[in-house]
Motif scaffolding. Sequence first.
Motif, PDB file in Angstrom:
ATOM      1  N   THR A  75      21.313 -19.124  53.514  1.00  0.00           N
ATOM      2  CA  THR A  75      20.554 -20.128  54.254  1.00  0.00           C
ATOM      3  C   THR A  75      19.548 -20.864  53.380  1.00  0.00           C
ATOM      4  O   THR A  75      19.125 -21.955  53.726  1.00  0.00           O
ATOM      5  N   GLY A 118      17.270 -32.851  51.266  1.00  0.00           N
ATOM      6  CA  GLY A 118      17.494 -32.568  52.671  1.00  0.00           C
ATOM      7  C   GLY A 118      16.489 -31.584  53.224  1.00  0.00           C
ATOM      8  O   GLY A 118      15.922 -30.775  52.501  1.00  0.00           O
ATOM      9  N   TRP A 136      19.552 -30.658  56.827  1.00  0.00           N
ATOM     10  CA  TRP A 136      20.906 -30.573  56.266  1.00  0.00           C
ATOM     11  C   TRP A 136      20.772 -30.675  54.761  1.00  0.00           C
ATOM     12  O   TRP A 136      20.437 -31.730  54.224  1.00  0.00           O
ATOM     13  N   TYR A 137      20.982 -29.568  54.076  1.00  0.00           N
ATOM     14  CA  TYR A 137      20.891 -29.553  52.624  1.00  0.00           C
ATOM     15  C   TYR A 137      22.169 -30.150  52.035  1.00  0.00           C
ATOM     16  O   TYR A 137      23.266 -29.797  52.440  1.00  0.00           O
ATOM     17  N   ARG A 138      21.995 -31.039  51.081  1.00  0.00           N
ATOM     18  CA  ARG A 138      23.135 -31.655  50.404  1.00  0.00           C
ATOM     19  C   ARG A 138      22.769 -31.843  48.939  1.00  0.00           C
ATOM     20  O   ARG A 138      21.595 -31.911  48.580  1.00  0.00           O
ATOM     21  N   HIS A 172      26.439 -35.817  47.907  1.00  0.00           N
ATOM     22  CA  HIS A 172      26.429 -35.418  49.314  1.00  0.00           C
ATOM     23  C   HIS A 172      27.373 -34.259  49.595  1.00  0.00           C
ATOM     24  O   HIS A 172      28.081 -34.251  50.595  1.00  0.00           O
ATOM     25  N   SER A 227      27.845 -30.764  50.939  1.00  0.00           N
ATOM     26  CA  SER A 227      27.109 -29.986  51.929  1.00  0.00           C
ATOM     27  C   SER A 227      26.836 -28.562  51.435  1.00  0.00           C
ATOM     28  O   SER A 227      27.598 -27.996  50.654  1.00  0.00           O
ATOM     29  N   HIS A 228      25.750 -28.007  51.920  1.00  0.00           N
ATOM     30  CA  HIS A 228      25.323 -26.664  51.528  1.00  0.00           C
ATOM     31  C   HIS A 228      26.406 -25.611  51.783  1.00  0.00           C
ATOM     32  O   HIS A 228      26.589 -24.706  50.979  1.00  0.00           O
ATOM     33  N   ASP A 229      27.136 -25.753  52.889  1.00  0.00           N
ATOM     34  CA  ASP A 229      28.158 -24.754  53.221  1.00  0.00           C
ATOM     35  C   ASP A 229      29.417 -24.879  52.358  1.00  0.00           C
ATOM     36  O   ASP A 229      30.321 -24.050  52.454  1.00  0.00           O
TER      37      ASP A 229
END
Length: 91
Positions: A8, A39, A42-44, A57, A59-61
Amino acid sequence: MPRTIDRTLPIKRYKKVVATVGLPGVPEGTVGKVRVANGFAWYRYWVTFDNGVDLGHVSHDQLVHSGDWDQYQVDRVEAERRAAEAPDEIG
């Protein structure tokens, strides 16, 4: 006891990461380095991958720290196994 990975927390700049999914021009498992992290909700990231592809861009996931890659794969297989064994909920 297996190590728990906290996925996380945001990834900091200049950290080595691994793509957890196939991205445009970047196969799953490719190592890269975070160049820009931004972010709040939304972490990017902007990532330069070892195969020469730069992506923005991301994404963190879609990333995991390179040192956590092996444990990530174990956790993913275990989660898939538990999902397959869980009874289907009706209703």
